[in-house]
Design a protein around this motif. Sequence first.
Motif, short mmCIF file in Angstrom:
data_model
loop_
_atom_site.label_atom_id
_atom_site.label_comp_id
_atom_site.label_asym_id
_atom_site.label_seq_id
_atom_site.Cartn_x
_atom_site.Cartn_y
_atom_site.Cartn_z
N ASN A 193 -2.57 -0.65 -9.85
CA ASN A 193 -3.16 -0.15 -8.62
C ASN A 193 -4.46 -0.90 -8.41
OD1 ASN A 193 -4.59 1.28 -6.59
ND2 ASN A 193 -3.22 3.02 -6.91
N ASN B 162 -6.40 -0.76 -5.95
CA ASN B 162 -7.39 0.06 -5.27
C ASN B 162 -8.25 0.86 -6.23
OD1 ASN B 162 -6.30 -0.74 -2.80
ND2 ASN B 162 -4.86 0.95 -2.80
N THR B 163 -7.61 1.51 -7.19
CA THR B 163 -8.31 2.47 -8.05
C THR B 163 -8.40 2.04 -9.51
OG1 THR B 163 -6.29 3.67 -8.60
CG2 THR B 163 -7.48 4.37 -6.61
N ALA C 190 -1.78 -1.84 -3.34
CA ALA C 190 -3.05 -2.42 -2.90
C ALA C 190 -3.27 -2.12 -1.42
CB ALA C 190 -3.05 -3.94 -3.13
N GLY C 191 -4.48 -1.72 -1.07
CA GLY C 191 -4.84 -1.49 0.32
C GLY C 191 -4.47 -0.11 0.80
N ALA C 192 -4.60 0.07 2.11
CA ALA C 192 -4.27 1.34 2.76
C ALA C 192 -2.96 1.19 3.51
CB ALA C 192 -5.39 1.74 3.73
N ALA D 239 0.83 -1.20 0.00
CA ALA D 239 0.00 0.00 0.00
C ALA D 239 0.87 1.25 0.00
CB ALA D 239 -0.92 0.00 1.22
N ALA E 184 -7.69 3.91 1.14
CA ALA E 184 -6.86 3.10 0.24
C ALA E 184 -5.94 4.03 -0.55
CB ALA E 184 -7.73 2.29 -0.69
#
Length: 189
Positions: A126, A128-129, A91-93, A67, A100
């Motif tokens: 990415n 996440n997005t 990936a992730g926060a 992340a 994220a």
Amino acid sequence: LDSLETTVVRHNRIANYRASISAGNWTIDLDDGSSRYEIYDNLSLGSTLKLRDGFRRTVWNNVFVSAVPLGLHVWPEASDDRFFQNVIVVAGARPGAKEAEAAMIRPIRMRAGDWARGFDRNLYCNANTRTFRVEDDDWTAWRARGFDPNSAFAHPRFVDPSVGDYRVRADSPARAIGFRNFAMDDFGH
């Protein structure tokens, strides 16, 4: 510049999942003029790489899954740094963060220059997005600045990350950028 020999960092599995107490807690942190490094065939989990203020560093054929975005800070012109054939997945926060991560790279006072030519043939994702973002740059703008002209933004298609196997499958777009698999079961110092 006073480093006479190249320091090699290769074939390591490095993980860092602690909450960020500094800018990023990078698994590989080349800071304050660290120069003459060759970094390859490493698996970095939970954090990534920071390059700052150094010269003659070659980073190739690594897998970064985290992340924490790449940290590219204050690169001098004519650094002769090269960053190629790497697989970078955000990936992730970040530990301690609620949102994220949206950025692929976290630059600080980084500008396009002659060293941007050494930044190519990488695979970015990415999770996440599903978008590429470096500050205000999207994928098209980033490449227009001279970075990653032959790189790709796509899912890497790992073999089985649930058991720690981050090799890429035969149909992975990482193959097209020249990435080659390395063993995931015999890491050492």
